[in-house]
Design a protein around this motif. Structure first.
Motif, PDB file in Angstrom:
ATOM      1  N   LYS A 153       0.841  -1.196   0.000  1.00 28.69           N
ATOM      2  CA  LYS A 153       0.000   0.000   0.000  1.00 28.69           C
ATOM      3  C   LYS A 153       0.883   1.256   0.000  1.00 28.69           C
ATOM      4  N   PRO A 154       0.286   2.429  -0.258  1.00 21.03           N
ATOM      5  CA  PRO A 154       1.076   3.668  -0.332  1.00 21.03           C
ATOM      6  C   PRO A 154       1.932   3.941   0.899  1.00 21.03           C
ATOM      7  N   ASN A 183       7.197   4.507 -12.848  1.00 20.75           N
ATOM      8  CA  ASN A 183       5.911   4.912 -13.417  1.00 20.75           C
ATOM      9  C   ASN A 183       5.964   4.761 -14.934  1.00 20.75           C
ATOM     10  N   GLU A 189      -0.421  13.058 -14.057  1.00 21.36           N
ATOM     11  CA  GLU A 189      -1.654  12.274 -14.232  1.00 21.36           C
ATOM     12  C   GLU A 189      -1.386  10.820 -14.606  1.00 21.36           C
ATOM     13  N   LYS A 190      -0.122  10.463 -14.855  1.00 18.46           N
ATOM     14  CA  LYS A 190       0.221   9.106 -15.270  1.00 18.46           C
ATOM     15  C   LYS A 190       0.295   8.159 -14.065  1.00 18.46           C
ATOM     16  N   ASN A 192      -0.775   3.966 -12.259  1.00 22.03           N
ATOM     17  CA  ASN A 192      -1.925   3.262 -11.705  1.00 22.03           C
ATOM     18  C   ASN A 192      -2.327   3.917 -10.389  1.00 22.03           C
ATOM     19  N   GLN A 193      -3.368   3.385  -9.758  1.00 32.15           N
ATOM     20  CA  GLN A 193      -3.877   4.042  -8.551  1.00 32.15           C
ATOM     21  C   GLN A 193      -2.874   4.029  -7.412  1.00 32.15           C
ATOM     22  N   LEU A 194      -2.104   2.931  -7.310  1.00 29.21           N
ATOM     23  CA  LEU A 194      -1.096   2.846  -6.251  1.00 29.21           C
ATOM     24  C   LEU A 194      -0.072   3.962  -6.385  1.00 29.21           C
ATOM     25  N   LYS A 196      -0.394   6.822  -8.051  1.00 26.28           N
ATOM     26  CA  LYS A 196      -1.036   8.129  -7.858  1.00 26.28           C
ATOM     27  C   LYS A 196      -1.276   8.430  -6.384  1.00 26.28           C
ATOM     28  N   ASP A 197      -1.620   7.409  -5.619  1.00 21.71           N
ATOM     29  CA  ASP A 197      -1.872   7.608  -4.190  1.00 21.71           C
ATOM     30  C   ASP A 197      -0.577   7.759  -3.390  1.00 21.71           C
ATOM     31  N   THR A 198       0.509   7.190  -3.914  1.00 23.85           N
ATOM     32  CA  THR A 198       1.773   7.214  -3.175  1.00 23.85           C
ATOM     33  C   THR A 198       2.539   8.515  -3.377  1.00 23.85           C
TER      34      THR A 198
END
Length: 339
Positions: A153-154, A183, A189-190, A192-194, A196-198
């Motif tokens: 997780k982040p 990345n 904006e590039k 995955n969700q992990l 972006k959240d990290t």
């Protein structure tokens, strides 16, 4: 910490047998006068192998282990059931404070399971990542995580970034090491969700020098000191690295041997080719440490030879002399207290 650094070496599980681990240990203690080694495995065989070597008898001790964990066994189950395996016996030496570190070329899964369930980790550490050094056009970079936590997780990745920074500064002397997260682009904006959240958490973290995203094509050029990712992507990167290096060196060797001109050219650049081969070799970089545990656990390649064992011993010595585990724990405890 005492003056003597104590390292337990699991002599079984690797492709090349116990003799390689014994030979590496003998040479390793000669190169590192402050190191004592415990060899875990079948005592009768190990003593027979040692009988052919000249070494300081006070600095190599055989610890009998009657079982072996094989690659086809379920790692967690094997670690829990085979209490007298060479790997678990070595891990218990660290747990009991009789050794400072473990080196093993055995099953990656079993080493991870043993590190977590036998050696253990402090409560302040969320997960323990595998972190190998990988070659670049400049100095090596640290890849973290390369295979231990595929569902990180982040907040876990932020801890990995801190661990990697402490390792690079303490062991390799990199001041204020740079950290980049793997990345698919450098634009905000590039990813995955992990990812972006990290990224926002990494930007807020004052304990690291986060420089943003890094694309995989930039990794071989040493763009950052610490390459941050979760284990699935990290394992893909390390396996691709290993395969590509082998392919490139093989193609060069084939091209040189394919003609008389090639052979002449090969002789002219022989020293440069040797330097290139050494740069890609794992034999001079040590193994992948499992960071964040109560003691040091180092995974070396299954096909390791003496040089890899010697390098891992030197890696353990440097790691322990610089109290990397202690710095990681103290750093996380201070963060928890502030929070």
């Amino acid at each position: 910490m005492g003056d003597i650094i104590r390292i337990a070496i699991d002599t079984f599980g690797g492709d090349n047998g116990a003799s390689v681990m014994v030979k590496g240990a003998v040479i390793g203690i000669k190169k590192n006068p402050k190191v004592k080694v415990f060899l875990t495995g079948h005592a009768k065989l190990l003593n027979k192998l040692l009988a052919n070597e000249e070494y300081d008898k006070d600095r190599i001790e055989v610890v009998d282990a009657t079982e072996e964990i094989t690659l086809d066994e379920k790692p967690v189950e094997a670690v829990k059931k085979k209490k007298d395996s060479s790997l678990v016996v070595a891990m218990n030496l660290v747990k009991e404070g009789k050794a400072d570190a473990v080196i093993s070329s055995g099953s990656s899964g079993a080493i991870l399971a043993g590190g977590l369930f036998v050696v253990g980790k402090p409560k302040c550490v969320k997960r323990a990542p595998l972190a190998p050094l990988i070659p670049t056009t400049g100095e090596p970079s640290l890849l973290i995580d390369c295979g231990a936590n595929v569902d990180a997780k982040p907040d876990v990745l932020v801890q990995f970034a801190k661990m990697g920074s402490i390792y690079m500064e303490s062991v390799l002397g990199r001041k204020n090491p740079t950290v980049g997260i793997v990345n698919i682009g450098v634009e905000s904006e590039k990813g995955n969700q992990l990812v972006k959240d990290t990224i926002p958490l990494l930007k807020e973290c004052k304990d690291i020098n986060f420089v943003g995203s890094i694309e995989s094509r930039d990794i071989p050029y040493g763009k950052v000191d610490v390459i941050l990712t979760e284990a699935f992507v990290g394992n893909v990167i390390i396996k691709l690295y290993e395969g590509l290096a082998k392919m490139i060196l093989g193609e060069m060797k084939g091209a040189i041997k394919s003609s008389a001109k090639g052979k002449i050219g090969g002789l002219l650049i022989k020293s440069s080719l040797v330097d290139m081969k050494n740069k890609f070799s794992a034999s001079n970089k040590g193994g992948a440490p499992l960071l964040g545990l109560n003691g040091l656990v180092v995974k070396i390649h299954g096909n390791s030879k003496e040089d890899e064992v010697i390098s891992a011993i030197e890696q353990c010595r440097t790691f322990i002399e610089n109290d990397v585990s202690g710095k990681i724990v103290r750093g996380f405890e201070e963060t928890d207290n502030v929070g």
